[in-house]
Design a protein around this motif. Structure first.
Motif, PDB file in Angstrom:
ATOM      1  N   VAL A   1      -2.110  -9.209   1.198  1.00  0.00           N
ATOM      2  CA  VAL A   1      -1.163  -9.239   2.321  1.00  0.00           C
ATOM      3  C   VAL A   1      -1.859  -8.665   3.553  1.00  0.00           C
ATOM      4  O   VAL A   1      -2.959  -8.113   3.445  1.00  0.00           O
ATOM      5  N   ASP A   2      -1.217  -8.800   4.720  1.00  0.00           N
ATOM      6  CA  ASP A   2      -1.845  -8.238   5.909  1.00  0.00           C
ATOM      7  C   ASP A   2      -1.646  -6.724   5.940  1.00  0.00           C
ATOM      8  O   ASP A   2      -0.875  -6.148   5.166  1.00  0.00           O
ATOM      9  N   PHE A   3      -2.364  -6.087   6.853  1.00  0.00           N
ATOM     10  CA  PHE A   3      -2.394  -4.623   6.897  1.00  0.00           C
ATOM     11  C   PHE A   3      -1.013  -4.033   7.133  1.00  0.00           C
ATOM     12  O   PHE A   3      -0.602  -3.087   6.456  1.00  0.00           O
ATOM     13  N   LEU A   4      -0.278  -4.578   8.108  1.00  0.00           N
ATOM     14  CA  LEU A   4       1.034  -4.038   8.439  1.00  0.00           C
ATOM     15  C   LEU A   4       1.998  -4.169   7.271  1.00  0.00           C
ATOM     16  O   LEU A   4       2.808  -3.277   7.002  1.00  0.00           O
ATOM     17  N   GLU A   5       1.909  -5.286   6.548  1.00  0.00           N
ATOM     18  CA  GLU A   5       2.767  -5.491   5.384  1.00  0.00           C
ATOM     19  C   GLU A   5       2.478  -4.440   4.306  1.00  0.00           C
ATOM     20  O   GLU A   5       3.398  -3.833   3.745  1.00  0.00           O
ATOM     21  N   PHE A   6       1.197  -4.204   4.041  1.00  0.00           N
ATOM     22  CA  PHE A   6       0.835  -3.228   3.013  1.00  0.00           C
ATOM     23  C   PHE A   6       1.241  -1.817   3.450  1.00  0.00           C
ATOM     24  O   PHE A   6       1.725  -1.019   2.644  1.00  0.00           O
ATOM     25  N   GLN A   7       1.058  -1.520   4.717  1.00  0.00           N
ATOM     26  CA  GLN A   7       1.471  -0.219   5.236  1.00  0.00           C
ATOM     27  C   GLN A   7       2.977  -0.039   5.092  1.00  0.00           C
ATOM     28  O   GLN A   7       3.455   1.044   4.727  1.00  0.00           O
ATOM     29  N   GLY A   8       3.716  -1.123   5.347  1.00  0.00           N
ATOM     30  CA  GLY A   8       5.167  -1.081   5.160  1.00  0.00           C
ATOM     31  C   GLY A   8       5.548  -0.870   3.701  1.00  0.00           C
ATOM     32  O   GLY A   8       6.506  -0.153   3.391  1.00  0.00           O
ATOM     33  N   GLN A   9       4.801  -1.484   2.793  1.00  0.00           N
ATOM     34  CA  GLN A   9       5.053  -1.298   1.364  1.00  0.00           C
ATOM     35  C   GLN A   9       4.864   0.165   0.961  1.00  0.00           C
ATOM     36  O   GLN A   9       5.661   0.722   0.200  1.00  0.00           O
ATOM     37  N   LEU A  10       3.801   0.770   1.480  1.00  0.00           N
ATOM     38  CA  LEU A  10       3.553   2.175   1.168  1.00  0.00           C
ATOM     39  C   LEU A  10       4.676   3.061   1.712  1.00  0.00           C
ATOM     40  O   LEU A  10       5.167   3.966   1.015  1.00  0.00           O
ATOM     41  N   MET A  11       5.084   2.811   2.948  1.00  0.00           N
ATOM     42  CA  MET A  11       6.150   3.618   3.532  1.00  0.00           C
ATOM     43  C   MET A  11       7.453   3.459   2.754  1.00  0.00           C
ATOM     44  O   MET A  11       8.195   4.424   2.567  1.00  0.00           O
ATOM     45  N   SER A  12       7.713   2.253   2.276  1.00  0.00           N
ATOM     46  CA  SER A  12       8.905   2.019   1.464  1.00  0.00           C
ATOM     47  C   SER A  12       8.833   2.820   0.167  1.00  0.00           C
ATOM     48  O   SER A  12       9.820   3.446  -0.253  1.00  0.00           O
ATOM     49  N   GLN A  13       7.663   2.834  -0.453  1.00  0.00           N
ATOM     50  CA  GLN A  13       7.458   3.630  -1.664  1.00  0.00           C
ATOM     51  C   GLN A  13       7.738   5.102  -1.389  1.00  0.00           C
ATOM     52  O   GLN A  13       8.441   5.769  -2.166  1.00  0.00           O
ATOM     53  N   TYR A  14       7.188   5.602  -0.295  1.00  0.00           N
ATOM     54  CA  TYR A  14       7.316   7.019   0.013  1.00  0.00           C
ATOM     55  C   TYR A  14       8.744   7.397   0.406  1.00  0.00           C
ATOM     56  O   TYR A  14       9.090   8.584   0.398  1.00  0.00           O
ATOM     57  N   SER A  15       9.576   6.409   0.742  1.00  0.00           N
ATOM     58  CA  SER A  15      10.982   6.689   1.041  1.00  0.00           C
ATOM     59  C   SER A  15      11.831   6.668  -0.227  1.00  0.00           C
ATOM     60  O   SER A  15      13.047   6.858  -0.164  1.00  0.00           O
ATOM     61  N   HIS A  16      11.166   6.419  -1.379  1.00  0.00           N
ATOM     62  CA  HIS A  16      11.848   6.357  -2.685  1.00  0.00           C
ATOM     63  C   HIS A  16      12.949   5.302  -2.695  1.00  0.00           C
ATOM     64  O   HIS A  16      14.037   5.514  -3.245  1.00  0.00           O
ATOM     65  N   GLY A  17      12.642   4.154  -2.043  1.00  0.00           N
ATOM     66  CA  GLY A  17      13.555   3.023  -2.062  1.00  0.00           C
ATOM     67  C   GLY A  17      14.644   3.061  -1.016  1.00  0.00           C
ATOM     68  O   GLY A  17      15.459   2.137  -0.921  1.00  0.00           O
ATOM     69  N   ARG A  18      14.675   4.107  -0.202  1.00  0.00           N
ATOM     70  CA  ARG A  18      15.715   4.179   0.829  1.00  0.00           C
ATOM     71  C   ARG A  18      15.544   3.072   1.853  1.00  0.00           C
ATOM     72  O   ARG A  18      16.520   2.536   2.378  1.00  0.00           O
ATOM     73  N   TYR A  19      14.279   2.741   2.195  1.00  0.00           N
ATOM     74  CA  TYR A  19      13.992   1.671   3.142  1.00  0.00           C
ATOM     75  C   TYR A  19      13.104   0.637   2.464  1.00  0.00           C
ATOM     76  O   TYR A  19      12.132   1.000   1.788  1.00  0.00           O
ATOM     77  N   ASP A  20      13.427  -0.649   2.643  1.00  0.00           N
ATOM     78  CA  ASP A  20      12.570  -1.682   2.077  1.00  0.00           C
ATOM     79  C   ASP A  20      11.354  -1.918   2.976  1.00  0.00           C
ATOM     80  O   ASP A  20      11.232  -1.308   4.052  1.00  0.00           O
ATOM     81  N   THR A  21      10.474  -2.800   2.548  1.00  0.00           N
ATOM     82  CA  THR A  21       9.236  -3.023   3.299  1.00  0.00           C
ATOM     83  C   THR A  21       9.509  -3.550   4.697  1.00  0.00           C
ATOM     84  O   THR A  21       8.889  -3.096   5.677  1.00  0.00           O
TER      85      THR A  21
END
Length: 228
Positions: A57-77
């Motif tokens: 995936v592109d960089f921004l998408e992967f960064q969004g995936q990581l942030m979603s993980q770190y929110s424990h599912g509160r925010y999606d990618t």
């Protein structure tokens, strides 16, 4: 001429970080938790530069995936991506009130007048920030490392901006304020380096040039090139 291009980092290199940090405090307060997640994601991406390509995936998408993980599912990618973009849009507005280092623009123009290509390479999006700083329209190339798929000090972005300029890495002088990310990253790509340093020099520095301001920078670089 052995050196054909001088490439500059942006943040902390063409302008001082201190005022930017002070003016960013209201944003840090407003976006505190999401910025903690973003910083955690960036730290991971610095340490694991191959993960983006592996994910396909592109960089921004992967960064969004990581942030979603770190929110424990509160925010999606998708929401996390929008949060990144919203913060950046607001953060970039403070650059209307920030000025480049004294003599920086004059130094860049002097190097360009001497026949060298000049470019910008940063871990963060370059536009419209550079325009707000009054430094647009003078560069032969610009690249954000995110578009190369890997943050500094990974060599891929450094090699990509050299390719954009149609020069070999060994024909580049890279200018940056971070020894770890700019000097070591550019060196790993086979470039020469200039380190903008405040205070004591870095012990066992890898930089070919260490300088403390832009007043005589163009002359320093041109004399150094002539000595190669």
């Amino acid at each position: 001429m052995k050196i054909k291009a001088v490439i500059f980092d942006v943040d902390g290199t063409v302008y001082p970080n201190t005022l930017m940090h002070i003016m960013s405090i209201p944003l840090f307060i407003r976006y505190g938790r999401r910025l903690l997640r973003l910083n955690k994601a960036r730290h991971y991406l610095h340490a694991h530069p191959d993960e983006v390509a592996k994910a396909g995936v592109d960089f921004l998408e992967f960064q969004g995936q990581l942030m979603s993980q770190y929110s424990h599912g509160r925010y999606d990618t998708a929401t996390s991506r929008r949060q990144i973009e919203e913060f950046r849009t607001r953060w970039e507005q403070i650059f209307h009130k920030i000025k480049p280092y004294k003599h920086c623009k004059e130094s860049v123009l002097a190097l360009k007048e001497a026949g060298l290509k000049v470019a910008l390479f940063s871990d963060f999006p370059i536009n419209p920030k550079v325009g707000y700083l009054g430094l647009d329209g003078i560069w032969d190339g610009e690249l954000c490392s995110e578009d190369a798929g890997a943050l500094k000090p990974d060599p891929r972005g450094f090699l990509a901006i050299a390719q954009q300029l149609n020069v070999r890495p060994e024909e580049v002088l890279f200018v940056g304020n971070s020894h770890k990310y700019d000097v070591e990253g550019a060196k790993s790509a086979g470039m020469y380096t200039a380190h903008l340093k405040w205070g004591k020099p870095v012990k066992n520095s890898l930089a070919d040039i260490t300088f403390y301001g832009y007043k005589s920078f163009a002359d320093l670089v041109l004399n150094w090139i002539a000595s190669l």
